[in-house]
Design an enzyme around this catalytic site. Structure first.
Site, PDB file in Angstrom:
ATOM      1  N   ILE A   1      25.919 -39.830  32.952  1.00  0.00           N
ATOM      2  CA  ILE A   1      27.339 -40.095  32.754  1.00  0.00           C
ATOM      3  C   ILE A   1      28.129 -38.837  33.064  1.00  0.00           C
ATOM      4  O   ILE A   1      27.606 -37.731  33.001  1.00  0.00           O
ATOM      5  CB  ILE A   1      27.637 -40.599  31.318  1.00  0.00           C
ATOM      6  CG1 ILE A   1      27.238 -39.551  30.290  1.00  0.00           C
ATOM      7  CG2 ILE A   1      26.983 -41.927  31.059  1.00  0.00           C
ATOM      8  CD1 ILE A   1      27.698 -39.887  28.883  1.00  0.00           C
ATOM      9  N   LYS A   2      29.398 -39.030  33.389  1.00  0.00           N
ATOM     10  CA  LYS A   2      30.294 -37.913  33.668  1.00  0.00           C
ATOM     11  C   LYS A   2      30.886 -37.409  32.361  1.00  0.00           C
ATOM     12  O   LYS A   2      31.378 -38.192  31.551  1.00  0.00           O
ATOM     13  CB  LYS A   2      31.439 -38.394  34.559  1.00  0.00           C
ATOM     14  CG  LYS A   2      31.341 -37.966  35.976  1.00  0.00           C
ATOM     15  CD  LYS A   2      32.544 -38.476  36.731  1.00  0.00           C
ATOM     16  CE  LYS A   2      32.852 -37.532  37.848  1.00  0.00           C
ATOM     17  NZ  LYS A   2      33.929 -38.029  38.698  1.00  0.00           N
ATOM     18  N   VAL A   3      30.849 -36.094  32.179  1.00  0.00           N
ATOM     19  CA  VAL A   3      31.397 -35.474  30.976  1.00  0.00           C
ATOM     20  C   VAL A   3      32.226 -34.269  31.417  1.00  0.00           C
ATOM     21  O   VAL A   3      31.779 -33.487  32.256  1.00  0.00           O
ATOM     22  CB  VAL A   3      30.265 -35.004  30.025  1.00  0.00           C
ATOM     23  CG1 VAL A   3      30.832 -34.333  28.791  1.00  0.00           C
ATOM     24  CG2 VAL A   3      29.359 -36.165  29.640  1.00  0.00           C
ATOM     25  N   ASN A  25      26.486 -35.578  34.386  1.00  0.00           N
ATOM     26  CA  ASN A  25      27.152 -34.849  35.457  1.00  0.00           C
ATOM     27  C   ASN A  25      28.354 -34.183  34.798  1.00  0.00           C
ATOM     28  O   ASN A  25      29.305 -34.864  34.426  1.00  0.00           O
ATOM     29  CB  ASN A  25      27.601 -35.806  36.563  1.00  0.00           C
ATOM     30  CG  ASN A  25      28.490 -35.146  37.609  1.00  0.00           C
ATOM     31  OD1 ASN A  25      28.780 -33.957  37.558  1.00  0.00           O
ATOM     32  ND2 ASN A  25      28.938 -35.936  38.565  1.00  0.00           N
TER      33      ASN A  25
END
Length: 194
Positions: A1-3, A25
């Protein structure tokens, strides 16, 4: 997941990856402090934003642009890549947010690059026009580089380095505001479908 690569986001990614097996990511990377903090916390992948860094410097310095090799975003990703390889960090560096093909060509050899279709089309003609794509970033060369000081990034140092970097602070805050706007839009779409 994008953080988002805030201090809190980096800590969350460490837990998600190490305890829950969720690959992250870390995005909105604008500084070496963010990148190193991600690496020492064993984050899988980071996305430094080449074009957004350049945009800030163009506006700040009142210039139209930069030669690709002098582009502040290119220099940032090059510094991060070389640092990671010099000190054996396994975090993947994925350059993102490109404004032109020259930026991409200067980062040839980076672990990953995320490239928009229009720039891929432009790049596909590079070799067709007799030009070779030359690898600029190389792990073995980076390992042998002198003058790259190893930094210890604890929370205090991270926060100081971020505060000391106006571009990184402003671009990170702007990115988070834009993420929030997108979340609100997404929630409205989902509500309308219920």
């Amino acid at each position: 997941i994008k953080v988002a690569a805030t201090g809190e986001g980096i800590k969350a990614a460490k837990v998600l990856e190490s305890e829950d097996g969720i690959t992250c990511n870390l995005t909105l990377i604008f500084s070496i402090a963010q990148a190193i903090a991600c690496a020492v916390n064993k984050v899988k992948l980071i996305s430094p934003f080449v074009g957004r860094i350049m945009d800030w410097y163009k506006k700040s310095e009142g210039v139209e642009g930069y030669a690709s090799a002098d582009d502040p975003g290119v220099k940032s990703v090059t510094t991060i890549y070389n640092y990671f390889k010099k000190y054996g960090h396994e975090t993947i560096v994925m350059g993102a947010s490109f404004r032109n093909a020259g930026e991409i060509l200067e980062l040839a050899g980076c672990d990953r690059l995320t490239i928009a279709p229009n720039l891929l089309n432009e790049l596909s003609s590079t070799e067709e026009n007799g030009k070779k794509v030359v690898r600029k970033l190389d792990e073995e060369s980076a390992k042998k580089m002198d003058g790259i000081e190893e930094l210890t990034i604890d929370e205090k140092t991270f926060r100081w380095m971020m505060n000391d970097d106006a571009m990184a602070t402003e671009k990170l805050a702007e990115g988070i505001r834009n993420f929030t706007k997108d979340i609100v839009k997404l929630e409205e779409v989902v509500k309308s479908k219920l």
